[in-house]
Scaffold this active site. Structure first.
Site, PDB file in Angstrom:
ATOM      1  N   TYR A   1       0.829  -1.215   0.000  1.00 37.14           N
ATOM      2  CA  TYR A   1       0.000   0.000   0.000  1.00 37.14           C
ATOM      3  C   TYR A   1       0.866   1.268   0.000  1.00 37.14           C
ATOM      4  CZ  TYR A   1      -3.328   3.381   2.162  1.00 37.14           C
ATOM      5  OH  TYR A   1      -4.099   4.471   2.469  1.00 37.14           O
ATOM      6  N   CYS A   2       1.713   1.412   0.982  1.00 40.55           N
ATOM      7  CA  CYS A   2       2.597   2.585   1.010  1.00 40.55           C
ATOM      8  C   CYS A   2       3.766   2.416   0.038  1.00 40.55           C
ATOM      9  CB  CYS A   2       3.143   2.807   2.416  1.00 40.55           C
ATOM     10  SG  CYS A   2       1.896   3.306   3.613  1.00 40.55           S
TER      11      CYS A   2
ATOM     12  N   THR B   1       6.683   1.930  13.794  1.00 45.24           N
ATOM     13  CA  THR B   1       5.319   2.167  14.239  1.00 45.24           C
ATOM     14  C   THR B   1       5.341   2.993  15.517  1.00 45.24           C
ATOM     15  OG1 THR B   1       3.390   1.170  15.264  1.00 45.24           O
ATOM     16  CG2 THR B   1       5.412  -0.112  15.319  1.00 45.24           C
TER      17      THR B   1
ATOM     18  N   SER C   1       0.511  -5.387  21.006  1.00 50.61           N
ATOM     19  CA  SER C   1       0.181  -6.508  20.129  1.00 50.61           C
ATOM     20  C   SER C   1       1.500  -7.044  19.609  1.00 50.61           C
ATOM     21  CB  SER C   1      -0.705  -6.076  18.962  1.00 50.61           C
ATOM     22  OG  SER C   1       0.048  -5.383  17.986  1.00 50.61           O
TER      23      SER C   1
ATOM     24  N   TYR D   1       2.452  -7.284  16.607  1.00 53.54           N
ATOM     25  CA  TYR D   1       3.000  -6.170  15.861  1.00 53.54           C
ATOM     26  C   TYR D   1       2.352  -4.936  16.438  1.00 53.54           C
ATOM     27  CZ  TYR D   1       4.496  -2.786  12.541  1.00 53.54           C
ATOM     28  OH  TYR D   1       5.054  -1.679  11.983  1.00 53.54           O
ATOM     29  N   HIS D   2       3.103  -4.211  17.212  1.00 54.07           N
ATOM     30  CA  HIS D   2       2.525  -3.123  17.973  1.00 54.07           C
ATOM     31  C   HIS D   2       2.283  -1.917  17.090  1.00 54.07           C
ATOM     32  CE1 HIS D   2       6.823  -2.868  18.020  1.00 54.07           C
ATOM     33  NE2 HIS D   2       6.881  -3.873  18.857  1.00 54.07           N
TER      34      HIS D   2
ATOM     35  N   LYS E   1      -3.357   0.921  14.706  1.00 51.32           N
ATOM     36  CA  LYS E   1      -3.976   1.248  13.430  1.00 51.32           C
ATOM     37  C   LYS E   1      -4.394   2.713  13.432  1.00 51.32           C
ATOM     38  CE  LYS E   1      -4.843  -2.321  10.659  1.00 51.32           C
ATOM     39  NZ  LYS E   1      -6.253  -2.678  10.849  1.00 51.32           N
TER      40      LYS E   1
ATOM     41  N   VAL F   1      -2.102   5.446   7.858  1.00 55.72           N
ATOM     42  CA  VAL F   1      -2.238   6.140   6.582  1.00 55.72           C
ATOM     43  C   VAL F   1      -3.653   5.970   6.051  1.00 55.72           C
ATOM     44  CG1 VAL F   1      -1.240   6.350   4.279  1.00 55.72           C
ATOM     45  CG2 VAL F   1       0.172   5.546   6.183  1.00 55.72           C
TER      46      VAL F   1
END
Lengths: 457, 457
Positions: free
Chosen positions: A98-99, A231, A266, A268-269, A272, A275
């Protein structure tokens, strides 16, 4: 919202002289690409696709005017043989995502020499989880061919897994990047919370992949500038202001500036939010250049999801109290931020952290904005409260700093009515493609376990 | 010095009912153990050695008097059938290693029911790097047999890799631990800095191994208490006091208590220093129970290395200016700390961090202490300055808190002349086993690369 790390290798080591390229270039029209990005079969590991092998020694045929600009490098003429400069070579890891895709196009447009490195595993996740982008997206091969046909610009493609160091080393030695933009991490918090094997995949892929990139830079391209997307989720929601990377603490009468404390929630911290949007100048040029738009509960980001929900008449799904506040930015600013970082690299040995977002919103504020914009377009927008599948504070203080990218020259696209109109209209355009079963949250932070999760619809 | 993490599973999940044991118990005298701890062959993955399969349903034949004690559980009688209690079952992951073996014995002595889980890869490292413990150490099989012969106590043995979840799950379901002590991490900073593959191994082993332990607890033994040894090295050498796990920060007029900021400086950010000594009450009982003592530059810790150097007449190797200050503790306190944590478990959902050390010393202070003690024993002790192979501050503020384990009842063995005498005499006893080639540092933080390092002597 993400943070953006930018570093140049601090250690003085001698470059290896053996940059022999063992990656075999294949023409795009050849058909022996095996669509198994995670295969370990050696002959599949290091596929390198490009339309035409660039002649690396004729660098003077392309030039980059000056490196002193605080802005992007100026447009260049590819036929100017008088310049001693050469275009910066940027490797975009995760450049099919996406990015990543929007960034690869943006940098190519700005006359950087771009290579996409991707194992295409994000597309495999869609197959495995039964998900699909709202937008139909062309294959990476067709995307790159179309870009070449429209602009004359070549994007090189290396298909493989950066956790496979042999592949990564070959890609480095073949492409010889001046900058690496690393988007190649599993970036969905819900994905990391599906089950044990996906939690382990996320950690393995993100930790080992990044380690390999660092080693490849140190070994093969010591002066290469790394721009890595991280993140801000790892900072959690502290009751004090979130600084950019570092905080000065006075404690028991002494003072030091230390890395900002981390509180991951989480595997993967990633908080959300992140973007939003889908269009950039470049992806708009042709439908085959179109970016993906995830609206599902695993990969979709909050504002994008709300716009798609509004388009199909699904109530906006507010998780819990809706007071969860995060930083947001338009995807046009994502590509701008990355380019600013590349154009203004860290000094040798310097490690910079940018908090990459332009505005803060709570989930409830986003829902209100989408509701208002939807009503204007004649959509019947309602909202519903969904039990929060995550473990997170639903009401909290949040104030994160974000001045460093502005100081580099970021000109933000703030969230506006016209952007919301555009995003809603885009969602309406593709609303027949929406699978409503993917809208409600399917992954609970508390229910993660070792059993492989059934993917039955 | 290490920090010690202690947590109980915070999430309410249902235990799986299928705790069928697929690990096959083998008698210790059987000979089909294949000494390849990293093999992926399924039939080698989950070897389970024990002398006699305990009858899990006859728990009442052993008792644990009370769980309210702030100290160790009292000695129990294995023939007392009147008690409703049962001994706590403690799984010691990495139980064949330096701290792990001493801990396993100590807990077994204290009437915990102990299982050692280990892939024995630490012994493989010795082979691969050409290193050897100062002390001759018996095989884990002989160690456990000897312990049984001397005390009548059984230590179960599971040989396998915790990164292999199938093995770990089987071990959990077979042993059913009440507490897990996790020493199963690659714990040498120099080892992690040898080359890319060992940096990747360290991250993979430590991250995925710990993830698997967390998932195994959540899935199979939800009420299990985890005691994990971490490293205070990740805090670096900040100019402010190091708190235990968390720090309260007031910033821009607001206050929050956040995880202590981390500043790692190696791929395994362990500041050496750590644990010293070799003898515990249990390891002293027989030469086959003797603990390892590493004096080499990869695995040896500072004080242990200095004592061995003094014993063989090698100048004490002070890295750089020698002002590097860390916390230290006697191995007898390591085993005591772990037991205190087990005996006083975290509440359900609680996560505790203990800074596990008893005294702070600079490298120069340690050298002076060893010099003084050595001279008293008639040893000719000199010191030399070695260019620092690490990237670290050589003069810095250091003040780390360590009150929480004292509050639990830790009675420290402070570094004393008698301990130094004992350790020096021990080193002299084995000085003929010293390979002087292993004394000087061989791993440089700045020279780490992707090429596999030659291990030629």
């Amino acid at each position: 919202m993400a943070h953006l790390l930018s570093a140049s290798c601090p250690l003085a080591v001698s470059l290896t002289s053996s940059s022999k390229n063992s990656v075999k270039p294949f023409g795009l029209n050849q058909t022996f690409f095996n669509p198994q990005p995670l295969s370990n079969h050696p002959s599949l590991k290091a596929l390198h696709f490009q339309e035409k092998k660039p002649k690396r020694r004729r660098r003077s045929c392309v030039f980059l005017a000056t490196a002193t600009s605080q802005q992007a490098p100026p447009e260049t003429s590819t036929n100017n043989n008088t310049s001693p400069s050469k275009p910066k070579r940027v490797m975009v890891i995760g450049g099919d995502g996406y990015c990543g895709w929007a960034t690869a196009l943006h940098l190519s447009k700005k006359n950087y020499q771009v290579a996409v490195v991707d194992n295409l595993v994000r597309r495999l996740f869609d197959h495995q989880l039964g998900l699909e982008s709202l937008t139909p997206i062309a294959s990476i091969h067709d995307r790159i061919s179309r870009w070449k046909a429209l602009t004359g610009k070549t994007i090189e493609l290396y298909v493989g897994d950066i956790c496979d160091f042999e592949f990564l080393a070959d890609s480095f030695n073949s492409f010889e990047p001046d900058s690496v933009v690393h988007f190649g991490e599993q970036r969905s918090a819900p994905y990391s919370m599906i089950d044990r094997s996906r939690a382990v995949f996320t950690q393995h892929n993100n930790v080992i992949g990044t380690l390999n990139v660092l080693f490849a830079i140190k070994e093969f391209r010591e002066e290469c500038h790394l721009v890595k997307l991280g993140t801000m989720g790892e900072y959690g929601t502290p009751n004090i202001d979130i600084e950019e990377g570092y905080i000065t603490i006075t404690h028991n009468g002494r003072t030091d500036t230390l890395p900002y404390p981390k509180q991951a929630s989480s595997f993967y911290h990633l908080s959300k939010g992140v973007v939003y949007g889908v269009k950039t100048d470049e992806t708009e040029m042709h439908e085959e250049l179109r970016n993906r738009l995830d609206y599902d509960a695993v990969f979709g980001t909050a504002l994008n999801r709300f716009c798609v929900q509004a388009a199909v008449g699904h109530p906006l799904t507010v998780y819990g109290k809706g007071g969860q506040t995060r930083g947001y930015l338009d995807i046009r600013d994502t590509v701008q931020c990355v380019e600013l970082a590349i154009a203004n690299p860290a000094k040798a040995g310097e490690f910079r952290v940018f908090n990459q977002f332009t505005e803060q919103f709570s989930v409830n504020e986003l829902a209100s904005l989408v509701t208002k914009a939807g009503l204007k377009l004649g959509l019947d927008v309602t909202k519903m409260t969904v039990p929060n599948p995550r473990v997170e504070a639903e009401e909290h203080y949040y104030n994160a700093k974000h001045t460093k990218l502005m100081e580099l020259g970021l000109e933000p696209h703030y969230l506006s009515e016209s952007l919301l109109d555009s995003l809603l209209n885009f969602a309406v355009q593709f609303k027949d493609r929406v699978d409503k079963k993917q809208i409600m949250p399917s992954v609970s932070w508390k229910k993660i376990g070792v059993k492989t999760k059934s993917m039955n619809p």
